[in-house]
Every structure is written in structure tokens, then in C-alpha cells.
Design a protein around this motif. Structure first.
Motif, PDB file in Angstrom:
ATOM      1  N   PRO A 420       0.797  -1.241   0.000  1.00  0.00           N
ATOM      2  CA  PRO A 420       0.000   0.000   0.000  1.00  0.00           C
ATOM      3  C   PRO A 420       0.825   1.285   0.000  1.00  0.00           C
ATOM      4  CG  PRO A 420      -0.887  -1.574   1.574  1.00  0.00           C
ATOM      5  CD  PRO A 420       0.438  -2.101   1.130  1.00  0.00           C
ATOM      6  N   SER A 421       2.132   1.189   0.333  1.00  0.00           N
ATOM      7  CA  SER A 421       2.947   2.412   0.320  1.00  0.00           C
ATOM      8  C   SER A 421       3.061   2.995  -1.087  1.00  0.00           C
ATOM      9  CB  SER A 421       4.345   2.114   0.872  1.00  0.00           C
ATOM     10  OG  SER A 421       5.058   1.223   0.025  1.00  0.00           O
ATOM     11  N   PHE A 422       2.802   2.189  -2.127  1.00  0.00           N
ATOM     12  CA  PHE A 422       2.801   2.699  -3.502  1.00  0.00           C
ATOM     13  C   PHE A 422       1.470   3.355  -3.866  1.00  0.00           C
ATOM     14  CE2 PHE A 422       5.762  -0.894  -3.433  1.00  0.00           C
ATOM     15  CZ  PHE A 422       6.914  -0.296  -3.929  1.00  0.00           C
ATOM     16  N   PHE A 423       0.479   3.243  -2.974  1.00  0.00           N
ATOM     17  CA  PHE A 423      -0.865   3.762  -3.254  1.00  0.00           C
ATOM     18  C   PHE A 423      -1.296   4.799  -2.211  1.00  0.00           C
ATOM     19  CE2 PHE A 423      -0.568  -0.461  -5.074  1.00  0.00           C
ATOM     20  CZ  PHE A 423      -1.032  -0.270  -6.364  1.00  0.00           C
ATOM     21  N   TYR A 424      -0.335   5.571  -1.701  1.00  0.00           N
ATOM     22  CA  TYR A 424      -0.609   6.682  -0.792  1.00  0.00           C
ATOM     23  C   TYR A 424      -1.246   6.217   0.517  1.00  0.00           C
ATOM     24  CZ  TYR A 424       0.337   9.476  -4.932  1.00  0.00           C
ATOM     25  OH  TYR A 424       0.943  10.015  -6.028  1.00  0.00           O
ATOM     26  N   CYS A 425      -0.638   5.219   1.127  1.00  0.00           N
ATOM     27  CA  CYS A 425      -1.099   4.725   2.420  1.00  0.00           C
ATOM     28  C   CYS A 425       0.017   4.868   3.442  1.00  0.00           C
ATOM     29  CB  CYS A 425      -1.530   3.257   2.332  1.00  0.00           C
ATOM     30  SG  CYS A 425      -2.852   2.939   1.142  1.00  0.00           S
ATOM     31  N   PHE A 426      -0.333   4.979   4.702  1.00  0.00           N
ATOM     32  CA  PHE A 426       0.669   5.010   5.761  1.00  0.00           C
ATOM     33  C   PHE A 426       0.633   3.703   6.542  1.00  0.00           C
ATOM     34  CE2 PHE A 426      -3.043   7.591   6.933  1.00  0.00           C
ATOM     35  CZ  PHE A 426      -3.520   6.914   8.047  1.00  0.00           C
ATOM     36  N   ALA A 427       1.566   3.533   7.472  1.00  0.00           N
ATOM     37  CA  ALA A 427       1.768   2.259   8.166  1.00  0.00           C
ATOM     38  C   ALA A 427       0.532   1.857   8.961  1.00  0.00           C
ATOM     39  CB  ALA A 427       2.983   2.344   9.083  1.00  0.00           C
ATOM     40  N   SER A 428       0.316   0.550   9.048  1.00  0.00           N
ATOM     41  CA  SER A 428      -0.869   0.022   9.715  1.00  0.00           C
ATOM     42  C   SER A 428      -0.507  -1.219  10.504  1.00  0.00           C
ATOM     43  CB  SER A 428      -1.945  -0.325   8.677  1.00  0.00           C
ATOM     44  OG  SER A 428      -1.449  -1.309   7.786  1.00  0.00           O
ATOM     45  N   SER A 429      -1.459  -1.685  11.280  1.00  0.00           N
ATOM     46  CA  SER A 429      -1.317  -2.939  12.034  1.00  0.00           C
ATOM     47  C   SER A 429      -2.712  -3.388  12.442  1.00  0.00           C
ATOM     48  CB  SER A 429      -0.423  -2.755  13.263  1.00  0.00           C
ATOM     49  OG  SER A 429      -1.099  -2.013  14.263  1.00  0.00           O
ATOM     50  N   ALA A 430      -2.779  -4.487  13.175  1.00  0.00           N
ATOM     51  CA  ALA A 430      -4.073  -4.923  13.701  1.00  0.00           C
ATOM     52  C   ALA A 430      -4.590  -3.889  14.697  1.00  0.00           C
ATOM     53  CB  ALA A 430      -3.936  -6.286  14.364  1.00  0.00           C
ATOM     54  N   ALA A 431      -5.846  -3.522  14.565  1.00  0.00           N
ATOM     55  CA  ALA A 431      -6.467  -2.523  15.440  1.00  0.00           C
ATOM     56  C   ALA A 431      -7.325  -3.238  16.474  1.00  0.00           C
ATOM     57  CB  ALA A 431      -7.317  -1.551  14.624  1.00  0.00           C
ATOM     58  N   LEU A 432      -7.076  -2.948  17.745  1.00  0.00           N
ATOM     59  CA  LEU A 432      -7.730  -3.680  18.826  1.00  0.00           C
ATOM     60  C   LEU A 432      -9.238  -3.496  18.825  1.00  0.00           C
ATOM     61  CD1 LEU A 432      -7.652  -5.372  21.387  1.00  0.00           C
ATOM     62  CD2 LEU A 432      -7.164  -3.279  22.676  1.00  0.00           C
ATOM     63  N   THR A 433      -9.713  -2.251  18.780  1.00  0.00           N
ATOM     64  CA  THR A 433     -11.154  -2.007  18.911  1.00  0.00           C
ATOM     65  C   THR A 433     -11.937  -2.623  17.757  1.00  0.00           C
ATOM     66  OG1 THR A 433     -10.836   0.145  17.829  1.00  0.00           O
ATOM     67  CG2 THR A 433     -10.826   0.108  20.241  1.00  0.00           C
ATOM     68  N   LYS A 434     -11.437  -2.463  16.545  1.00  0.00           N
ATOM     69  CA  LYS A 434     -12.166  -3.005  15.388  1.00  0.00           C
ATOM     70  C   LYS A 434     -12.042  -4.532  15.318  1.00  0.00           C
ATOM     71  CE  LYS A 434     -10.274   0.155  12.607  1.00  0.00           C
ATOM     72  NZ  LYS A 434      -9.954   1.309  13.457  1.00  0.00           N
ATOM     73  N   THR A 435     -10.933  -5.076  15.822  1.00  0.00           N
ATOM     74  CA  THR A 435     -10.812  -6.539  15.884  1.00  0.00           C
ATOM     75  C   THR A 435     -11.814  -7.114  16.871  1.00  0.00           C
ATOM     76  OG1 THR A 435      -8.460  -6.461  15.289  1.00  0.00           O
ATOM     77  CG2 THR A 435      -9.239  -8.442  16.393  1.00  0.00           C
ATOM     78  N   LEU A 436     -11.951  -6.457  18.031  1.00  0.00           N
ATOM     79  CA  LEU A 436     -12.946  -6.906  19.005  1.00  0.00           C
ATOM     80  C   LEU A 436     -14.356  -6.800  18.444  1.00  0.00           C
ATOM     81  CD1 LEU A 436     -11.491  -5.288  22.267  1.00  0.00           C
ATOM     82  CD2 LEU A 436     -11.535  -7.716  21.688  1.00  0.00           C
TER      83      LEU A 436
END
Length: 756
Positions: A420-436
Motif C-alpha cells: 500500500p505504500s505505492f498507493f498513498y497509504c501510511f503504516a498500519s497494524s491490527a487494530a484492537l477495537t475493530k478486531t474486538l
């Protein structure tokens, strides 16, 4: 009833063990060397005993070259099955998607994907603000990450996208580079979308440069994570303990709340970076509080008063509700409509999101020139990102009964940052609230991630421009409300203190360092402090004397349990750590303290008494008699000369060291052990080891612990009870031998010994 056996190794160090412990791996060599039986000689023990010879497996010695060639042959096997297996491991979707059950799984995935996608819309926009980016880039990030993670993840429940802690770290790095590039604070804090090119061919304003920094940072983060996964370095995450991560998240939450307060108050203040930014930001907030925008403040308070109670109700009744009420999206829609029709931007000078373009931008390349300055910033982001992703994946994998491959998860999250860094995105990871949320709404597989991407695609293609009038204060409220979980950790600290004071100190240290210094330095401080705690706990471990439990085979800590009986003239010492160079001095110190016998000082006193006796009588006393006569308190002999005074008495003839808690002994620790044994032997105390694991037994054999000739004087036993029984028999044999020698003495010597 016990049957004792002697384990013969390469050196002549027999090991006594119970017959009940014969399942030792060293005894499983089938078809070779049948058990041989023999009996102890009368000089060794008065009791007839059976011995069993155990033979170990011969270790397979492979040279480094052979080992490399063996691994290379396994990896480089090229056939159709190997290629298929490789791609199925790299893309787990190829394994589970053909077995996807539409009837039982599709409905739960669709419902969960829709709900999570609806919640992700306002959070994508608000977290973009936190990362110092335009709103559209947060939506891009969640869209592309969901698709890539669908294909490469082994977790069925993780939601990968914008995560508050990572967005904070990204925003700090972006702001620092904006200042270095010469952009003003007003430009750095603005959330105006740029229409100029981001690849540097046209004039690039602050927004354009900000996303250039962010996507270059995301590329490095993904590269780090992929390398860690390929090199099978998933174990690195184990150094981020749960108290450390919890303290880091709480400290980062406080920093995020502080950074969002200016949006709630409608203040235009510069964003502080570096050490003390938390305090400096609060100083500026109070300094310019008279400039508060009343419209933004009222809007923020109303939004808080609505969102917080509804989310609390969602949390309390989540088991009874089929799906949580999407209060955030409702507030965003209502606030946008009110701001548009009442024209908050012009009438009250309220900050709004502005133009949000539709569609996708052309792919671009990261700026290689920024790699050198972003390399250090990317490392903690990569570590926190994969640690969060792997931990959440393992938690839900255990809960729902499926396997998660940590190294594959690292590769998956790395790809979610690299591509995604080639498509104007920044760093990400698993998100706790949305995973729950995803797990609680009945998701079955990562098909829900595709549904989530479809929802975001609708926003990207048609709905995004409608958020033009959305106030940034509403986005700040959404960000703060979603940090409630991190702030709730304060309530857990009293219970944590009761369970483990060390973990509580690690939590507070990491939290304070992350808040008061910087998030990156706070993480480093937390890791270093946690490691120092481990080193300190192994350097000064717990050490105790053991007592017998009601004439059984069980021996426990005398300082912890009541009604334990000490074994006469035998000290049993337990050292609850491995013995290595850092704690070898403490081992000897605490051993002498617990047993009450310092062999070095006692030997010096013995030599002093002997020298005095030699000077007074012209002849030396028999030291063999001296050391056994002094096991019992000597009676006072008023009519004897000073030369006949007995040396300081000791109340033990055997020291047993319980090695059950020792994982290993290094060369320095082994030298200290041999030195200690030599010192105790000099004052007539034998030293026995018990509960040694195979690696320690091998070290004892190779290091010559038992000696080359006196095989029966120094033994390593498989249990403390065996060592105690041997010590009692050994002392009984020695006493009988001494009595026989006493019978050969003249009457004067006999009367002299009786007076002792």
C-alpha cells in the motif's frame, strides 16, 4: 518402596535415581546394553541395593558445513508439490477458501464486514488527522490493507488498518520532517488536501510532502517486518511483555489525548516534538485557552455526551445485542449536516475537513532520499505493529481453536505496509477495537475483510466529498473516545501490584517514559528496564533451606511452610535460578549465610588451632578426628591445656544443593561450584547435587566434578530424597569406620575422645 540406580556416563560420576523416574530419555535406547544388576559393597553401604545402568543416546555431531548443506537441500527441493506447498504457505487463502462454507459462514462474514466498515469510516478520517495526513489517506490505508490481509493472513479475526498508537508515531515523524523541510507549523497542522503531485515532479505543499514522508516510512516498516518474517525472527516479540505493551499503550493514549485537545478547543497551537512534548503541549493549551473556539468546544462536549454513554451501553450489553449501535457514524452524519446547513466554517471560524477527493490516485514510488532519515523511525513502528498483530492473532486463535503462524503473520502485516505504500497509504497494524468488534459481530473468516473493503470503496468513489463540512473537533472526539481501553488500565494496577510488584513497576516505568519523554524512547526504556528486571531477578534470586514434610519424600521451603522438620546434620539448599557469571558471588554469599557455615573462614580457624597445637605440644592432632568430633557441641574441659581446645564446631556433615530450578550452569558458575565443593571438603563436609537436568549432568561429567578416582565421594542425584538417604548411610559408614579405628587407640586417647 524405592529402587536406586546409578547412571553411568562417560565420566565416572554415578547418578542415583528412583525406579519411578526410569522414563528418562537417556534410558530409551532400545535393543542395546541391557540393564545390569549388582550390589553395593559393605564398605559403601550396609544395605543391599540394586543398580541399573542407563546409557545415553550418542549425539549426532554435524559440522556447520554439513548442517548448512542439509538445510539448503531441504529448501531447494524443486518440484510441483514443493511449489504448491510454498504458495499455500505464503497465501493461506488458497488453503481455506476452497473449503469455505457459504451456508454457515457467509452471513456472519457479511454482517460483520458491514458493521466494521461503517465504524471504520469515521475512524479512518480521525486517525488520518492523528497521523498528520489528509482524510482520504486513512480510507486508502484501510481499503488496501483489508484486501492484502485477506489473502495472506492466518488469523480469521484480525482487522488490519489504522491504529491509534502507530498513527501517533507516524504523525510525530511526519511533523519532524515537515519542520526539517522548512514548512511552518500552520502548514504542518493543516489538514488541507493537496492537488499537486506527490512524487516531486511538481510543486509539493505541506500535505503532499507529509504523505510522501508517510508512504516512505510505510515502505521501510513493511520491509523490516517482511525480513523479520523471512528470517524466522518472530521470537523478538516475546521481549515485549504484556505489562510493557500495556504501559506503552496507556502512555501513548495519554499523548494522543493531549495532541487532540487543541481540536476539541479549536485552538491553533504548534505541535511539539521530542522530550517533554506532553508537558509543553498542556502548557500551551492553558496559555492560549482564552482563544478557545466556542463552537468547537460546544460541539465536542455534545458529541462526548452522546458517544460515551452509547458506547458504554454497547459494551455492557454486547452479549444481548446482535450488533453494536454505530453511534460514531450517526454523530458524524448529524454533525456534518449541522455544520453544512449552519455554515460553522464561515460563521464561527470552525475547522472542517475540507475537500476530500473521490477515486484513486496513480501509484507512486517512495522517496529513496528519505530512507536514511526514516530508518530509525521505522524500527519501533515495525516492532509495535507486528507485536500487536501477532498477539491479537494468537489470542483469538486460541479462543476459537485454530492455529496461527507468527512468522506468516509478520510477512502478512509487512505486505500490508509495503504494497500500500505505492498507493498513498501510511503504516498500519491490527487494530484492537475493530478486531474486538469484528469478533463480537460473528465473523468467521477474512471474507469479512473483503466486505469491509467494499464499504470503504463506496466511500472512496461517491460518499467522501459529503464529509467536506465535518468539523475536526468531531474527529478528535472520536479518537479520544476510542482510547478508553488504554485509560482503563489504570484501574488494573492495584490488582497487578498484588500479583507482581515487578510487573507493576515495569508498567509504570514504560507508561511514564512513553508519556513524558517520547513514545519511541519510552518503548526503548520499557524494554531495557524489563530486561534489567529479569537480570536482577536472576542475579539475586530467591534461595532457601528445605525441610522434610512429615517423614515423606517431599522437601519444601522452611521459611514458607510450617511443620517442616530439618534433617539431622544435613543442610538442603535450593537456589532458584541458573548459576552463571553474574550471580556466582551471590550464590556463595547466600549459601554461607543460609547454612551458617563459611568454609573459608572455618578452615582458617582450623589451621590456626592446629598451628597453636603444634607449637604447644610439638605434634599435630589427627584432623580426621577433629572434624567428626566437632559435629556435636564439645563439652567444656576445664582441666585440659589450650592446645586441646577443639576448633569451631559445625552442625552438618553433608550439604545437598537442589538444582531443580537451575536451567543451566556456565563455566564461571561451574568453577564457583567446584571451588565451593573444595572448600567444604576441606572442613569435612561433603557436597551432593540433586535434581540436575541432563545438560547440567553432562557439564558435571565433562568438567570432572566427580574426579577421576574417587567416584563415590561426589554424586549428583535424581531427587533430594535419594541424596538425603545416601548422606545418612554415608555418615553411618564413616562413623562405624571411625569407631573401628578408635578401638585400636590406647586408653589415654580413648579417655581424651570421650571427654570431647
Amino acid at each position: 518402596m524405592y529402587m536406586n540406580a546409578i547412571l553411568h556416563g562417560r565420566a565416572c560420576s554415578p547418578v542415583l535415581l528412583r525406579s519411578g523416574a526410569m522414563e528418562d530419555t537417556s534410558s530409551q535406547k532400545s535393543g542395546q546394553n541391557k540393564d545390569t544388576l549388582s550390589s553395593l559393597t559393605p564398605e559403601e553401604s550396609p544395605v543391599h541395593r540394586t543398580y541399573i545402568r542407563l546409557e545415553e543416546y550418542e549425539p549426532v555431531d554435524l559440522s556447520t558445513q554439513d548442517l548448512i548443506l542439509k538445510k539448503a537441500r531441504e529448501v531447494c527441493q524443486c518440484n510441483i508439490q514443493t511449489i504448491i506447498t510454498f504458495f499455500r504457505h505464503l497465501f493461506p487463502v488458497l488453503d481455506w477458501l476452497p473449503r469455505y462454507n457459504v451456508k454457515t459462514q457467509l452471513l456472519g462474514d457479511v454482517i460483520s464486514g458491514l458493521l466494521v466498515g461503517i465504524v471504520a469510516i469515521p475512524q479512518s478520517i480521525s486517525y488520518s488527522l492523528l497521523a498528520n495526513q489528509d482524510p482520504i489517506y486513512g480510507i486508502y490505508t484501510n481499503f488496501f490493507c483489508s484486501i492484502i490481509y485477506f489473502a495472506m493472513a492466518t488469523s480469521r479475526h484480525n482487522f488490519v488498518g489504522t491504529f491509534g498508537v502507530l498513527c501517533l508515531m507516524i504523525g510525530q515523524s511526519v511533523n519532524r520532517h515537515l519542520q526539517l523541510a522548512g514548512y511552518s507549523d500552520d502548514d504542518a497542522d493543516s489538514v488541507a488536501n493537496s492537488t499537486s503531485s506527490a512524487n516531486g515532479t511538481d510543486v509539493c505543499d505541506s500535505s503532499c510532502y507529509a504523505i510522501t514522508v508517510a508512504l516512505s516510512l510505510s515502505f521501510l516498516v513493511g520491509l523490516y517486518q517482511i525480513l523479520l518474517g523471512i528470517l524466522q525472527l518472530g521470537f523478538v516479540s516475546v521481549y515485549l511483555s504484556e505489562p510493557l505493551l500495556s504501559g506503552f499503550v496507556t502512555g501513548s493514549s495519554l499523548t494522543i489525548i493531549t495532541s487532540q485537545m487543541k481540536y476539541l478547543l479549536g485552538l491553533k497551537i504548534s505541535r511539539h516534538e521530542g522530550v517533554g512534548s506532553f508537558i509543553l503541549t498542556w502548557v500551551d493549551l492553558f496559555r492560549y485557552i482564552q482563544n478557545t473556539n466556542i463552537c468547537d468546544l460546544v460541539t465536542s462536549l455534545v458529541a462526548l455526551a452522546i458517544i460515551v454513554p452509547v458506547k458504554e451501553i454497547n459494551d455492557r450489553y454486547k452479549d444481548k445485542m446482535k450488533a453494536p449501535f454505530p453511534i460514531e457514524l450517526v454523530v458524524v452524519i448529524v454533525a456534518t449536516v449541522l455544520s453544512h446547513y449552519f455554515n460553522f466554517e464561515e460563521r464561527y471560524n470552525s475547522a472542517v475537513c475540507g475537500d476530500i477527493p473521490t477515486g484513486f490516485r496513480k501509484p507512486t514510488l517512495p522517496d529513496i532520499k528519505l530512507f536514511s532519515s526514516l530508518a530509525i523511525d521505522a524500527l519501533p513502528i515495525a516492532i509495535i505493529g507486528f507485536a500487536t498483530t501477532v498477539s491479537l492473532a494468537e489470542i483469538f486463535g486460541k479462543k476459537h481453536g485454530y492455529a496461527v503462524r507468527a512468522n506468516q503473520e509478520m510477512i502478512a502485516i509487512g505486505m500490508c505496509n509495503l504494497i500500500p505504500s505505492f498507493f498513498y497509504c501510511f503504516a498500519s497494524s491490527a487494530a484492537l477495537t475493530k478486531t474486538l468488534l469484528k469478533e463480537s459481530t460473528g465473523t468467521q473468516t477474512q471474507v469479512s475483510g473483503l466486505v469491509n473493503s467494499l464499504v470503504l470503496l463506496l466511500v472512496l468513489l461517491w460518499i467522501a466529498p459529503l464529509f467536506y463540512s465535518l468539523q475536526t473537533s468531531i474527529l478528535g472526539v472520536i479518537t479520544i473516545v476510542n482510547l478508553r481501553g488504554g485509560l482503563r488500565k489504570f484501574r488494573d494496577t492495584p490488582r497487578m501490584w498484588q500479583l507482581s510488584k515487578v510487573d507493576t513497576v515495569v508498567w509504570w516505568t514504560t507508561m511514564l517514559a512513553s508519556t513524558l519523554i517520547t513514545t519511541e524512547i519510552g518503548l526503548l526504556v520499557g524494554v531495557c528496564f524489563a530486561l534489567l528486571c529479569i537480570i536482577f531477578r536472576t542475579q539475586r534470586p530467591r534461595a532457601t533451606l528445605l525441610g522434610n514434610v512429615s517423614n515423606s519424600e517431599i522437601y519444601e521451603d522452611q521459611s514458607t511452610y510450617k511443620q517442616l522438620s530439618s534433617v539431622a546434620n544435613i543442610k538442603i539448599f535450593r537456589f532458584e535460578s541458573s548459576l552463571y557469571y553474574a550471580n556466582k558471588d551471590y550464590f556463595k554469599t547466600i549459601l554461607y549465610q543460609k547454612t551458617g557455615v563459611n568454609p573459608t573462614l572455618l578452615a582458617a580457624k582450623h589451621r590456626k588451632v592446629e598451628a597453636q597445637a603444634n607449637a604447644d605440644t610439638g605434634k599435630s592432632k589427627n584432623f580426621f578426628f577433629t572434624r567428626f568430633d566437632c559435629l556435636k557441641p564439645a563439652k567444656k574441659r576445664a582441666e585440659k591445656s589450650p592446645a586441646d581446645v577443639c576448633p569451631p564446631s559445625i552442625d552438618m556433615h553433608t550439604l545437598i544443593i537442589d538444582c531443580g530450578a537451575m536451567q543451566f550452569i556456565d563455566t564461571v558458575g561451574f568453577s564457583a561450584l567446584k571451588e565451593m565443593h573444595h572448600d567444604y571438603k576441606g572442613i569435612g563436609v561433603q557436597v551432593l547435587l540433586a535434581n540436575c537436568n541432563p545438560s547440567i549432568r553432562h557439564l558435571l561429567q565433562k568438567g570432572g566434578w566427580a574426579g577421576k578416582t574417587d567416584c563415590g565421594s561426589q554424586l549428583a542425584f535424581h531427587s533430594v530424597h535419594d541424596a538425603v538417604k545416601f548422606a545418612e548411610r554415608w555418615y553411618h559408614v564413616q562413623q562405624e569406620s571411625k569407631e573401628k579405628k578408635d578401638a585400636l587407640l590406647d586408653p589415654e586417647d580413648l579417655s581424651f575422645q570421650s571427654s570431647l
